[in-house]
Design a protein around this motif. Structure first.
Motif, PDB file in Angstrom:
ATOM      1  N   LEU A   4       0.919  -1.281  -0.359  1.00 33.02           N
ATOM      2  CA  LEU A   4       0.196   0.426   0.734  1.00 33.02           C
ATOM      3  C   LEU A   4       0.412   1.576  -0.062  1.00 33.02           C
ATOM      4  N   GLN A   5       1.947   1.150   0.608  1.00 34.17           N
ATOM      5  CA  GLN A   5       2.782   1.892   0.630  1.00 34.17           C
ATOM      6  C   GLN A   5       4.208   2.263   0.654  1.00 34.17           C
ATOM      7  N   LYS A   6       4.799   2.703   0.000  1.00 35.11           N
ATOM      8  CA  LYS A   6       7.119   2.628  -0.542  1.00 35.11           C
ATOM      9  C   LYS A   6       7.495   3.393   0.881  1.00 35.11           C
ATOM     10  N   ARG A   7       8.274   2.670   1.890  1.00 31.32           N
ATOM     11  CA  ARG A   7       8.867   3.967   2.865  1.00 31.32           C
ATOM     12  C   ARG A   7       9.921   4.798   1.798  1.00 31.32           C
ATOM     13  N   GLY A   8       9.661   5.911   2.666  1.00 29.37           N
ATOM     14  CA  GLY A   8      10.321   6.774   2.887  1.00 29.37           C
ATOM     15  C   GLY A   8      11.091   7.722   4.030  1.00 29.37           C
ATOM     16  N   SER A   9      11.209   8.628   4.392  1.00 29.86           N
ATOM     17  CA  SER A   9      11.726   9.146   6.149  1.00 29.86           C
ATOM     18  C   SER A   9       9.690   8.967   6.116  1.00 29.86           C
ATOM     19  N   PHE A  10       9.481  10.208   5.550  1.00 26.59           N
ATOM     20  CA  PHE A  10       7.904   9.956   6.610  1.00 26.59           C
ATOM     21  C   PHE A  10       6.751   9.119   6.842  1.00 26.59           C
ATOM     22  N   GLU A  11       7.056   8.175   6.140  1.00 23.32           N
ATOM     23  CA  GLU A  11       5.838   6.920   6.215  1.00 23.32           C
ATOM     24  C   GLU A  11       6.923   5.873   7.505  1.00 23.32           C
ATOM     25  N   LYS A  12       8.733   6.153   7.000  1.00 25.32           N
ATOM     26  CA  LYS A  12       9.260   5.593   8.076  1.00 25.32           C
ATOM     27  C   LYS A  12       8.635   6.210   9.563  1.00 25.32           C
ATOM     28  N   SER A  13       8.635   7.395   9.799  1.00 23.50           N
ATOM     29  CA  SER A  13       8.069   7.897  10.720  1.00 23.50           C
ATOM     30  C   SER A  13       6.973   7.717  11.534  1.00 23.50           C
ATOM     31  N   LEU A  14       5.799   7.793  10.719  1.00 23.14           N
ATOM     32  CA  LEU A  14       4.518   6.976  11.129  1.00 23.14           C
ATOM     33  C   LEU A  14       4.791   6.050  11.427  1.00 23.14           C
ATOM     34  N   PHE A  15       5.303   5.155  10.678  1.00 23.57           N
ATOM     35  CA  PHE A  15       5.086   3.759  11.126  1.00 23.57           C
ATOM     36  C   PHE A  15       6.105   3.496  12.355  1.00 23.57           C
ATOM     37  N   GLN A  16       6.561   4.249  12.696  1.00 23.93           N
ATOM     38  CA  GLN A  16       7.052   4.018  14.385  1.00 23.93           C
ATOM     39  C   GLN A  16       6.385   4.343  15.240  1.00 23.93           C
ATOM     40  N   SER A  17       5.966   5.247  14.953  1.00 20.86           N
ATOM     41  CA  SER A  17       3.867   6.375  15.220  1.00 20.86           C
ATOM     42  C   SER A  17       3.387   5.151  15.438  1.00 20.86           C
ATOM     43  N   LEU A  18       2.862   4.353  14.961  1.00 21.03           N
ATOM     44  CA  LEU A  18       1.765   3.640  15.436  1.00 21.03           C
ATOM     45  C   LEU A  18       2.058   2.224  15.496  1.00 21.03           C
ATOM     46  N   LYS A  19       3.671   1.542  15.409  1.00 25.83           N
ATOM     47  CA  LYS A  19       3.496   0.337  15.648  1.00 25.83           C
ATOM     48  C   LYS A  19       4.374   0.361  17.361  1.00 25.83           C
ATOM     49  N   PHE A  20       5.110   1.744  17.502  1.00 23.05           N
ATOM     50  CA  PHE A  20       5.299   1.757  19.104  1.00 23.05           C
ATOM     51  C   PHE A  20       5.472   3.109  19.701  1.00 23.05           C
ATOM     52  N   GLU A  21       4.293   3.898  19.533  1.00 20.60           N
ATOM     53  CA  GLU A  21       3.645   4.871  19.942  1.00 20.60           C
ATOM     54  C   GLU A  21       2.676   4.973  20.513  1.00 20.60           C
ATOM     55  N   ASN A  22       1.960   3.977  19.920  1.00 18.99           N
ATOM     56  CA  ASN A  22       0.207   3.366  19.700  1.00 18.99           C
ATOM     57  C   ASN A  22      -0.959   4.601  19.111  1.00 18.99           C
ATOM     58  N   GLU A  23      -0.280   5.679  18.447  1.00 21.49           N
ATOM     59  CA  GLU A  23      -1.380   5.903  17.079  1.00 21.49           C
ATOM     60  C   GLU A  23      -1.985   5.653  16.698  1.00 21.49           C
ATOM     61  N   ARG A  24      -2.904   5.310  16.674  1.00 19.20           N
ATOM     62  CA  ARG A  24      -3.573   4.291  15.819  1.00 19.20           C
ATOM     63  C   ARG A  24      -4.239   4.769  14.777  1.00 19.20           C
ATOM     64  N   LEU A  25      -4.935   5.928  14.451  1.00 19.12           N
ATOM     65  CA  LEU A  25      -5.796   6.647  13.709  1.00 19.12           C
ATOM     66  C   LEU A  25      -4.617   6.757  12.675  1.00 19.12           C
ATOM     67  N   LEU A  26      -2.793   6.563  12.787  1.00 17.29           N
ATOM     68  CA  LEU A  26      -2.618   6.353  11.387  1.00 17.29           C
ATOM     69  C   LEU A  26      -2.438   5.153  10.260  1.00 17.29           C
ATOM     70  N   SER A  27      -3.585   4.686  10.969  1.00 17.19           N
ATOM     71  CA  SER A  27      -3.268   2.855   9.857  1.00 17.19           C
ATOM     72  C   SER A  27      -4.421   3.748   9.263  1.00 17.19           C
ATOM     73  N   GLU A  28      -4.780   4.519   9.199  1.00 18.02           N
ATOM     74  CA  GLU A  28      -6.115   4.452   8.316  1.00 18.02           C
ATOM     75  C   GLU A  28      -5.011   4.830   7.324  1.00 18.02           C
ATOM     76  N   TYR A  29      -4.117   5.907   7.619  1.00 11.78           N
ATOM     77  CA  TYR A  29      -3.098   6.938   6.423  1.00 11.78           C
ATOM     78  C   TYR A  29      -2.408   5.810   5.690  1.00 11.78           C
ATOM     79  N   PHE A  30      -2.210   4.212   6.117  1.00  8.07           N
ATOM     80  CA  PHE A  30      -1.506   2.886   5.535  1.00  8.07           C
ATOM     81  C   PHE A  30      -2.645   2.268   4.678  1.00  8.07           C
ATOM     82  N   CYS A  31      -3.470   2.631   4.523  1.00  9.77           N
ATOM     83  CA  CYS A  31      -4.754   2.077   4.476  1.00  9.77           C
ATOM     84  C   CYS A  31      -4.924   2.890   2.872  1.00  9.77           C
ATOM     85  N   LEU A  32      -4.155   3.777   2.704  1.00  8.69           N
ATOM     86  CA  LEU A  32      -4.688   4.742   1.751  1.00  8.69           C
ATOM     87  C   LEU A  32      -4.446   4.141   0.285  1.00  8.69           C
ATOM     88  N   GLY A  33      -4.906   3.998  -0.723  1.00  8.50           N
ATOM     89  CA  GLY A  33      -4.955   3.439  -2.057  1.00  8.50           C
ATOM     90  C   GLY A  33      -5.213   1.605  -1.651  1.00  8.50           C
TER      91      GLY A  33
END
Length: 198
Positions: free
Chosen positions: A40-69
């Protein structure tokens, strides 16, 4: 961390323009058990930062971004929709996180398809893939997963495996092997983030 509309557009829309980039080519240096893989997404610095927040900082709403597409991938699957969906377990026990990074995607696809979730797959290794080197990941994956019940009938099914990140492909390949041994007809893998290795 939250993502505003302009940040999402700035970072997501260029990827959205190219439909074929959603399909991931299988590695040519080893045998693969899955039939096709999409990201769904390719890793860049923006995506890496969001992904770290999703997995390790419990930012659950960010999973919506990774569903785009995700609807783009549906076009590839419309002629042969999956019968069963399996989220790759990340630990042998329930983690402190009350959700899986792919839960948002699962909810969206359950609305579109009559698809059931396979809860038969479990992780039996407490080791983390992320701490292992390239080659070690493949050896670890071979003994990391199993089915809780071996008597389930899966003959002729199309199984959709959903994982949060694709780095070497060792995890999804091993899980696909387990499903093929159980008699499934086809295995499709979808990952939220295509890493490309560290």
């Amino acid at each position: 961390m939250a993502v505003c509309k302009s940040c999402a557009k700035q970072n997501y829309l260029p990827q959205k323009q190219i439909l074929n980039q959603k399909q991931t080519n299988p590695p040519s240096d080893r045998f693969v058990f899955y039939d096709q893989t999409f990201h769904l997404q390719k890793r860049g610095s923006f995506e890496k930062s969001l992904f770290q927040s999703l997995k390790f900082e419990n930012e659950r709403l960010l999973s919506e971004y990774f569903c785009l597409g995700h609807r783009t991938i549906l076009k590839f699957l419309k002629d042969d929709p999956p019968d069963l969906i399996a989220l790759v377990p990340s630990s042998p026990k329930s983690s402190p996180r009350p959700y899986h990074a792919s839960d948002a995607l699962l909810k969206k696809w359950k609305k579109l398809w009559k698809i059931r979730r396979d809860t038969n797959l479990r992780k039996i290794s407490a080791d983390k893939q992320s701490s292992l080197g390239f080659e070690s990941r493949f050896f670890h994956a071979k003994k990391a997963f199993e089915f809780t019940k071996s008597d389930r009938i899966m003959e002729g099914l199309h199984v959709l495996i959903v994982d949060d990140i694709f780095t070497t492909g060792a995890t999804v390949n091993q899980i696909a092997r387990l499903y093929k041994q159980a008699g499934v007809r086809k295995v499709t893998c979808v990952v939220l983030l295509l890493s490309g290795g560290d």
